[in-house]
Design an enzyme around this catalytic site. Structure first.
Site, PDB file in Angstrom:
ATOM      1  N   ARG A  93       0.837  -1.213   0.000  1.00 27.98           N
ATOM      2  CA  ARG A  93       0.000   0.000   0.000  1.00 27.98           C
ATOM      3  C   ARG A  93       0.864   1.252   0.000  1.00 27.98           C
ATOM      4  NH1 ARG A  93      -2.533   0.555   4.991  1.00 27.98           N
ATOM      5  NH2 ARG A  93      -1.526  -1.232   5.985  1.00 27.98           N
ATOM      6  N   VAL A 136       8.261  -7.690   9.529  1.00 28.36           N
ATOM      7  CA  VAL A 136       9.650  -7.198   9.534  1.00 28.36           C
ATOM      8  C   VAL A 136      10.232  -7.134  10.949  1.00 28.36           C
ATOM      9  CG1 VAL A 136       9.495  -5.901   7.355  1.00 28.36           C
ATOM     10  CG2 VAL A 136       8.983  -4.744   9.522  1.00 28.36           C
ATOM     11  N   SER A 185      11.271   9.722   8.448  1.00 24.03           N
ATOM     12  CA  SER A 185      10.154  10.667   8.480  1.00 24.03           C
ATOM     13  C   SER A 185      10.626  12.032   8.962  1.00 24.03           C
ATOM     14  CB  SER A 185       9.075  10.161   9.444  1.00 24.03           C
ATOM     15  OG  SER A 185       8.132  11.180   9.706  1.00 24.03           O
ATOM     16  N   TYR A 190       7.245   6.881  17.649  1.00 28.04           N
ATOM     17  CA  TYR A 190       7.430   6.988  16.195  1.00 28.04           C
ATOM     18  C   TYR A 190       8.648   7.868  15.889  1.00 28.04           C
ATOM     19  CZ  TYR A 190       6.164   7.800  11.280  1.00 28.04           C
ATOM     20  OH  TYR A 190       6.165   7.873   9.904  1.00 28.04           O
ATOM     21  N   LYS A 239      12.140   6.719  14.023  1.00 26.65           N
ATOM     22  CA  LYS A 239      12.550   7.328  12.752  1.00 26.65           C
ATOM     23  C   LYS A 239      13.868   8.093  12.889  1.00 26.65           C
ATOM     24  CE  LYS A 239       9.144   5.857  10.180  1.00 26.65           C
ATOM     25  NZ  LYS A 239       9.408   4.898   9.078  1.00 26.65           N
TER      26      LYS A 239
HETATM   27  P1  NAP Z   1       0.696   2.669   5.120  1.00 27.67           P
HETATM   28  O1  NAP Z   1      -0.148   3.142   3.992  1.00 27.67           O
HETATM   29  O2  NAP Z   1       0.121   2.550   6.482  1.00 27.67           O
HETATM   30  O3  NAP Z   1       1.351   1.238   4.700  1.00 27.67           O
HETATM   31  C1  NAP Z   1       2.185   0.585   5.605  1.00 27.67           C
HETATM   32  C2  NAP Z   1       2.849  -0.572   4.901  1.00 27.67           C
HETATM   33  O4  NAP Z   1       3.744  -1.226   5.824  1.00 27.67           O
HETATM   34  C3  NAP Z   1       1.861  -1.632   4.461  1.00 27.67           C
HETATM   35  O5  NAP Z   1       2.353  -2.195   3.271  1.00 27.67           O
HETATM   36  C4  NAP Z   1       1.901  -2.645   5.595  1.00 27.67           C
HETATM   37  O6  NAP Z   1       1.515  -3.969   5.183  1.00 27.67           O
HETATM   38  C5  NAP Z   1       3.372  -2.591   5.947  1.00 27.67           C
HETATM   39  N1  NAP Z   1       3.671  -3.035   7.311  1.00 27.67           N
HETATM   40  C6  NAP Z   1       3.243  -2.487   8.466  1.00 27.67           C
HETATM   41  N2  NAP Z   1       3.716  -3.179   9.520  1.00 27.67           N
HETATM   42  C7  NAP Z   1       4.472  -4.193   9.008  1.00 27.67           C
HETATM   43  C8  NAP Z   1       5.197  -5.260   9.580  1.00 27.67           C
HETATM   44  N3  NAP Z   1       5.291  -5.427  10.910  1.00 27.67           N
HETATM   45  N4  NAP Z   1       5.834  -6.133   8.752  1.00 27.67           N
HETATM   46  C9  NAP Z   1       5.755  -5.981   7.420  1.00 27.67           C
HETATM   47  N5  NAP Z   1       5.093  -4.978   6.815  1.00 27.67           N
HETATM   48  C10 NAP Z   1       4.444  -4.107   7.606  1.00 27.67           C
HETATM   49  O7  NAP Z   1       1.979   3.583   5.299  1.00 27.67           O
HETATM   50  P2  NAP Z   1       2.620   4.719   4.348  1.00 27.67           P
HETATM   51  O8  NAP Z   1       1.987   5.998   4.673  1.00 27.67           O
HETATM   52  O9  NAP Z   1       2.686   4.241   2.948  1.00 27.67           O
HETATM   53  O10 NAP Z   1       4.091   4.774   4.979  1.00 27.67           O
HETATM   54  C11 NAP Z   1       5.178   4.022   4.475  1.00 27.67           C
HETATM   55  C12 NAP Z   1       6.430   4.462   5.222  1.00 27.67           C
HETATM   56  O11 NAP Z   1       6.609   5.854   5.088  1.00 27.67           O
HETATM   57  C13 NAP Z   1       6.369   4.179   6.727  1.00 27.67           C
HETATM   58  O12 NAP Z   1       7.635   3.775   7.187  1.00 27.67           O
HETATM   59  C14 NAP Z   1       6.013   5.541   7.299  1.00 27.67           C
HETATM   60  O13 NAP Z   1       6.442   5.673   8.633  1.00 27.67           O
HETATM   61  C15 NAP Z   1       6.740   6.451   6.354  1.00 27.67           C
HETATM   62  N6  NAP Z   1       6.219   7.814   6.319  1.00 27.67           N
HETATM   63  C16 NAP Z   1       4.928   8.056   5.953  1.00 27.67           C
HETATM   64  C17 NAP Z   1       4.481   9.369   5.927  1.00 27.67           C
HETATM   65  C18 NAP Z   1       3.069   9.718   5.532  1.00 27.67           C
HETATM   66  O14 NAP Z   1       2.705  10.894   5.652  1.00 27.67           O
HETATM   67  N7  NAP Z   1       2.251   8.802   5.059  1.00 27.67           N
HETATM   68  C19 NAP Z   1       5.338  10.407   6.277  1.00 27.67           C
HETATM   69  C20 NAP Z   1       6.635  10.111   6.646  1.00 27.67           C
HETATM   70  C21 NAP Z   1       7.068   8.807   6.639  1.00 27.67           C
HETATM   71  P3  NAP Z   1      -0.053  -4.386   5.119  1.00 27.67           P
HETATM   72  O15 NAP Z   1      -0.611  -3.720   3.893  1.00 27.67           O
HETATM   73  O16 NAP Z   1      -0.028  -5.867   4.993  1.00 27.67           O
HETATM   74  O17 NAP Z   1      -0.682  -3.888   6.381  1.00 27.67           O
END
Ligand code: NAP
Length: 249
Positions: free
Chosen positions: A17, A66, A144, A157, A161
């Site tokens: 996702r 992970v 992040s 968090y 990070k």
């Molecule tokens: P998201 O839409 O919530 O997707 C999270 C992804 O991580 C999913 O594919 C989920 O798998 C997987 N995941 C979660 N826990 C896991 C585990 N224990 N083992 C394996 N896979 C796991 O998140 P996102 O917004 O795309 O964020 C992706 C990354 O960017 C994260 O590290 C987040 O901290 C970072 N980030 C996001 C933002 C933001 O604004 N969105 C900003 C800064 C940094 P499932 O689909 O199977 O649940």
């Protein structure tokens, strides 16, 4: 599309996702064989695999946690066995569990640190040997803006990070002589499932703090990750690339 990842194999954690899916597609469009990992959302993982197949990429989805270091090492062994190599690792899987410090539970602290930080450690440890044998590789860690600035209500968090940035630089130094580059991106507020639950009022307030006046897209993060993973960044290691619309400079 420039196929600069042709003949390369990439593992993108959390590729089912959001940002991870966009990274997988960007690398796939540019010629990479892409293995995505996911935690449990089978439907989303299947959809990413379909999207990758639609752009002509060889792909596979692996379900593992992970935070389970043994599972991480088995996954890497499996990828190398099946595809013969591993050129790019993107540590993107992450969780954000919010809560005020005084009420924050040990188990939520552990889950956050184990997923966001220990997972990246375990996967980098696992890819080091095959990448050394290949005489090169690239790792990109998705940290992040919160790891750089801090954020009230996100102590675990932010710690995970910020820790990921220290880990990135230490491993970059350690593996540099083997031609393995390790970099990080620090996204700001990106429009994904993770930010869906932020109340509208708070989103409005946040927009006022972003010079580019909008949330970022997963695709915009993906392009930065792909740059750091590509040969175009061949002299860049230990770097932290902000992808935040100017929110933190
Ligand atoms: P998201 O839409 O919530 O997707 C999270 C992804 O991580 C999913 O594919 C989920 O798998 C997987 N995941 C979660 N826990 C896991 C585990 N224990 N083992 C394996 N896979 C796991 O998140 P996102 O917004 O795309 O964020 C992706 C990354 O960017 C994260 O590290 C987040 O901290 C970072 N980030 C996001 C933002 C933001 O604004 N969105 C900003 C800064 C940094 P499932 O689909 O199977 O649940």
């Amino acid at each position: 599309m420039h196929r600069d990842f042709e003949n390369k194999v990439a593992l993108v954690t959390g590729g089912s996702r959001g940002i991870g899916r966009a990274i997988a597609l960007e690398l796939g469009k540019r010629g990479a064989t892409v293995v995505i990992s996911y935690a449990g959302n089978e439907a989303a993982a299947t959809e990413t695999v379909k999207l990758l197949a639609d752009v002509g990429a060889k792909c596979k989805a692996l379900r593992f946690d992970v935070a389970d270091t043994e599972a991480c090492s088995q996954a890497v062994d499996g990828v190398v066995k099946e595809f013969g190599r591993l050129d790019v690792l993107v540590n993107n899987a992450g969780v954000a569990i919010d809560g005020l410090l005084m009420r924050f539970k040990d188990e939520d602290w552990d889950k956050t640190l184990d997923t966001n930080l220990k997972g990246a450690f375990a996967l980098m440890r696992a890819v080091a040997r095959p990448m050394m044998k290949q005489k090169g590789g690239a790792v990109v860690n998705v940290s992040s803006i919160v790891g750089e600035m801090g954020n009230g209500g996100q102590a675990a968090y932010a710690a995970s990070k910020a820790g990921l940035l220290g880990l990135t630089k230490a491993v970059a130094k350690e593996l540099s002589s083997r031609n393995i580059r390790v970099n990080a991106v620090t996204p700001g507020f990106i429009d994904t499932d993770m930010t869906q639950s932020i109340p509208a009022e708070m989103k409005e307030k946040m927009l006022g703090q972003i010079p580019l006046s909008r949330l970022g897209s997963a695709e915009e993060v993906a392009k930065s990750v792909a740059f750091l993973a590509s040969d175009a960044a061949s002299y860049i290691t230990g770097e932290v690339l902000k992808v935040n619309g100017g929110m933190y400079m």
